[in-house]
Design a protein around this motif. Structure first.
Motif, PDB file in Angstrom:
ATOM      1  N   ASP A 160      57.282  33.938  41.496  1.00  0.00           N
ATOM      2  CA  ASP A 160      56.605  34.588  42.614  1.00  0.00           C
ATOM      3  C   ASP A 160      56.293  36.046  42.294  1.00  0.00           C
ATOM      4  O   ASP A 160      55.205  36.542  42.600  1.00  0.00           O
ATOM      5  N   PHE A 161      57.243  36.736  41.646  1.00  0.00           N
ATOM      6  CA  PHE A 161      57.029  38.136  41.262  1.00  0.00           C
ATOM      7  C   PHE A 161      55.884  38.254  40.259  1.00  0.00           C
ATOM      8  O   PHE A 161      55.004  39.118  40.390  1.00  0.00           O
ATOM      9  N   PHE A 162      55.862  37.368  39.274  1.00  0.00           N
ATOM     10  CA  PHE A 162      54.819  37.409  38.248  1.00  0.00           C
ATOM     11  C   PHE A 162      53.454  37.081  38.837  1.00  0.00           C
ATOM     12  O   PHE A 162      52.454  37.745  38.528  1.00  0.00           O
ATOM     13  N   VAL A 163      53.394  36.056  39.690  1.00  0.00           N
ATOM     14  CA  VAL A 163      52.123  35.655  40.294  1.00  0.00           C
ATOM     15  C   VAL A 163      51.546  36.766  41.154  1.00  0.00           C
ATOM     16  O   VAL A 163      50.329  36.985  41.178  1.00  0.00           O
ATOM     17  N   SER A 164      52.388  37.495  41.861  1.00  0.00           N
ATOM     18  CA  SER A 164      51.918  38.614  42.685  1.00  0.00           C
ATOM     19  C   SER A 164      51.205  39.652  41.828  1.00  0.00           C
ATOM     20  O   SER A 164      50.133  40.144  42.187  1.00  0.00           O
ATOM     21  N   HIS A 165      51.793  39.982  40.685  1.00  0.00           N
ATOM     22  CA  HIS A 165      51.158  40.933  39.772  1.00  0.00           C
ATOM     23  C   HIS A 165      49.892  40.349  39.165  1.00  0.00           C
ATOM     24  O   HIS A 165      48.884  41.056  39.004  1.00  0.00           O
ATOM     25  N   TYR A 166      49.923  39.065  38.833  1.00  0.00           N
ATOM     26  CA  TYR A 166      48.767  38.384  38.255  1.00  0.00           C
ATOM     27  C   TYR A 166      47.568  38.456  39.201  1.00  0.00           C
ATOM     28  O   TYR A 166      46.458  38.820  38.807  1.00  0.00           O
ATOM     29  N   VAL A 167      47.800  38.133  40.467  1.00  0.00           N
ATOM     30  CA  VAL A 167      46.712  38.109  41.439  1.00  0.00           C
ATOM     31  C   VAL A 167      46.205  39.515  41.730  1.00  0.00           C
ATOM     32  O   VAL A 167      45.000  39.719  41.913  1.00  0.00           O
ATOM     33  N   PHE A 168      47.110  40.501  41.760  1.00  0.00           N
ATOM     34  CA  PHE A 168      46.635  41.869  42.005  1.00  0.00           C
ATOM     35  C   PHE A 168      45.785  42.359  40.841  1.00  0.00           C
ATOM     36  O   PHE A 168      44.817  43.092  41.049  1.00  0.00           O
ATOM     37  N   ARG A 169      46.101  41.949  39.615  1.00  0.00           N
ATOM     38  CA  ARG A 169      45.245  42.292  38.467  1.00  0.00           C
ATOM     39  C   ARG A 169      43.867  41.668  38.635  1.00  0.00           C
ATOM     40  O   ARG A 169      42.855  42.276  38.295  1.00  0.00           O
ATOM     41  N   TRP A 170      43.848  40.438  39.167  1.00  0.00           N
ATOM     42  CA  TRP A 170      42.560  39.773  39.407  1.00  0.00           C
ATOM     43  C   TRP A 170      41.757  40.563  40.439  1.00  0.00           C
ATOM     44  O   TRP A 170      40.558  40.787  40.269  1.00  0.00           O
ATOM     45  N   ARG A 171      42.424  40.999  41.503  1.00  0.00           N
ATOM     46  CA  ARG A 171      41.728  41.805  42.508  1.00  0.00           C
ATOM     47  C   ARG A 171      41.222  43.104  41.888  1.00  0.00           C
ATOM     48  O   ARG A 171      40.094  43.550  42.176  1.00  0.00           O
ATOM     49  N   THR A 172      42.024  43.720  41.027  1.00  0.00           N
ATOM     50  CA  THR A 172      41.612  44.963  40.366  1.00  0.00           C
ATOM     51  C   THR A 172      40.385  44.730  39.501  1.00  0.00           C
ATOM     52  O   THR A 172      39.463  45.549  39.468  1.00  0.00           O
ATOM     53  N   ALA A 173      40.361  43.593  38.795  1.00  0.00           N
ATOM     54  CA  ALA A 173      39.214  43.268  37.950  1.00  0.00           C
ATOM     55  C   ALA A 173      37.951  43.110  38.802  1.00  0.00           C
ATOM     56  O   ALA A 173      36.876  43.610  38.438  1.00  0.00           O
ATOM     57  N   MET A 174      38.062  42.429  39.939  1.00  0.00           N
ATOM     58  CA  MET A 174      36.914  42.275  40.839  1.00  0.00           C
ATOM     59  C   MET A 174      36.468  43.623  41.379  1.00  0.00           C
ATOM     60  O   MET A 174      35.260  43.923  41.444  1.00  0.00           O
ATOM     61  N   ASN A 175      37.437  44.432  41.785  1.00  0.00           N
ATOM     62  CA  ASN A 175      37.115  45.754  42.329  1.00  0.00           C
ATOM     63  C   ASN A 175      36.376  46.605  41.306  1.00  0.00           C
ATOM     64  O   ASN A 175      35.357  47.238  41.619  1.00  0.00           O
ATOM     65  N   ASN A 176      36.873  46.624  40.073  1.00  0.00           N
ATOM     66  CA  ASN A 176      36.237  47.416  39.018  1.00  0.00           C
ATOM     67  C   ASN A 176      34.828  46.899  38.710  1.00  0.00           C
ATOM     68  O   ASN A 176      33.901  47.684  38.452  1.00  0.00           O
ATOM     69  N   TYR A 177      34.681  45.575  38.737  1.00  0.00           N
ATOM     70  CA  TYR A 177      33.376  44.970  38.443  1.00  0.00           C
ATOM     71  C   TYR A 177      32.345  45.375  39.493  1.00  0.00           C
ATOM     72  O   TYR A 177      31.212  45.759  39.170  1.00  0.00           O
ATOM     73  N   PHE A 178      32.730  45.310  40.760  1.00  0.00           N
ATOM     74  CA  PHE A 178      31.809  45.682  41.831  1.00  0.00           C
ATOM     75  C   PHE A 178      31.523  47.179  41.813  1.00  0.00           C
ATOM     76  O   PHE A 178      30.395  47.609  42.086  1.00  0.00           O
TER      77      PHE A 178
END
Length: 412
Positions: A160-178
């Motif tokens: 659960d701890f790892f997945v939380s960081h994984y998903v936030f990195r995904w959000r960061t990637a989307m944010n940076n892309y936009f």
């Protein structure tokens, strides 16, 4: 959404599916041909480690885990070498870790299913005959599950701890892309909401939905053969008779009918959720303008915009009314399906309480995996509406890129 985080998403996911099928085929083909060789390896591995080990860490299980790890990380290394995406360590390697750890965690569930079988047989013995089981025997049986529970809790917390960081990195990637394409996107109504709120909600839903889906698939892989084997204890199924692997077919039919039912009755909901965000965004935007300009957010304008919000919500509530009738009706009725299917076998007294518990638990696991979409349909509806908004948002970027590509030869 996917292009920002994964390397060449279409090819990546397609190759992952193909590689999974190939890896499974290689393993089962190898096992069938070289089973004596594997048994010898397992024997050497067992001798190399002194003392007893938990059933989920026996030598034959360790061979499967090692093979899974080699297949998974081999695929990840190849992709990280071929396409060095900025987020490859998280998107490729992180996805591999999540899948492998989830598979291992499901194996713990298989062991728990076996444990409950033995424990329920002991329970049946204790309840059917006085003093047939001592208190020490009862507690001793309970203590055998302690190591598996400790490992299971630890794995779940770390995952659960790892997945939380994984998903936030995904959000960061989307944010940076936009943000990289913000000059092309800023004129779109609700652009700020798409970048801030929709990416956050997309990441949050994927965190729960994505891991649950992977776990469902792994559970299916682990429990389907087990349920098929346990079904040999079933004497007959009502209206059908005796069929090999009968409970597997009952689970499949139950899940398919329920999922199809909910897909049909809920077909309008994603569009209504999408429209809901549009009217909410228009209402919010006018109020924001009204904070700085006296001529905006006038009562008549605000009333008209809010009326659009009200009408859409009322349509949404009405559609959810009959959708929930089907959803809750199916989910409640489906819990009694294994009892009906097992009734002739139970009445005939041909199985013990332990075997009954194993069959019932394995059936629940398989059916829950098959009816994954039925259980999370409301969440999927929310995700689909977010996906529709973000994909329409991204289409502006793709249109500009295609226009630039088409005009390049002419300018040259």
């Amino acid at each position: 959404m996917f292009r920002s985080f994964f390397p060449d998403p279409k090819l990546f996911f397609f190759s992952a599916i193909i590689w999974t099928v190939i890896a499974i085929g290689i393993w089962f083909g190898f096992v069938e041909t070289y089973q004596p060789f594997l048994d010898t390896l397992a024997g050497y591995a067992q001798q190399a480690v002194e003392g007893e080990r938990p059933p989920f860490l026996t030598a034959d299980k360790l061979l499967i885990y090692i093979y899974m790890a080699l297949a998974g990380f081999g695929f990840a290394v190849v992709w990280m070498f071929l396409d060095k995406n900025t987020w490859s360590r998280w998107s490729v390697l992180g996805s591999t870790i999540i899948i492998l750890v989830t598979y291992y965690n499901v194996q713990l569930s298989v062991f728990l299913n076996d444990w409950y079988g033995g424990f329920n047989d002991l329970l049946q013995k204790a309840l059917s005959e006085k003093n047939s089981v001592t208190l020490e025997e009862f507690y001793s049986q309970l203590m055998t599950v302690a190591p598996i529970l400790l490992v299971n809790i630890t794995v779940l917390v770390l995952l659960d701890f790892f997945v939380s960081h994984y998903v936030f990195r995904w959000r960061t990637a989307m944010n940076n892309y936009f943000m990289d394409h913000w000059p092309k996107l800023r004129h779109i109504e609700g652009a700020a909401q798409r970048v801030q709120e929709d990416t956050q909600r997309f990441a949050r839903i994927v965190e729960g939905l994505g891991v649950a889906f992977v776990r469902s698939m792994m559970t299916l892989i682990a429990f389907l053969p087990l349920l098929y084997t346990l079904s040999q204890n079933i004497t007959e199924i009502p209206f059908i008779g005796k069929v090999d692997g009968s409970m597997v077919y009952v689970a499949i039919m139950s899940a398919l009918l329920g999922t199809a039912l909910l897909a049909i009755v809920g077909i309008k909901l994603p569009g209504l959720e999408f429209n809901n965000q549009k009217v909410e965004a228009a209402y919010r935007k006018e109020l924001v303008y009204g904070e700085d300009r006296a001529d905006r957010a006038q009562p008549a304008t605000v009333k008209e915009l809010y009326e659009g919000v009200r009408k859409n919500y009322y349509r949404l509530y009405f559609n959810y009314l009959y959708f929930n009738v089907a959803r809750f009706g199916y989910l409640n009725v489906s819990s009694f399906i294994p009892l009906v299917a097992l009734a002739p076998t139970v009445v005939s007294g041909t199985i013990t309480l332990g075997i009954f518990a194993q069959i019932n638990n394995a059936f629940d696991k398989v059916e829950e995996s098959f009816k994954f979409f039925a259980n999370v349909w409301t969440t999927i509806i929310d995700l689909m509406s977010i996906y529709k908004r973000l994909i329409s948002f991204e289409s502006i970027i793709y249109q500009d890129e295609e226009t630039a590509t088409d005009e390049a030869p002419q300018n040259a």
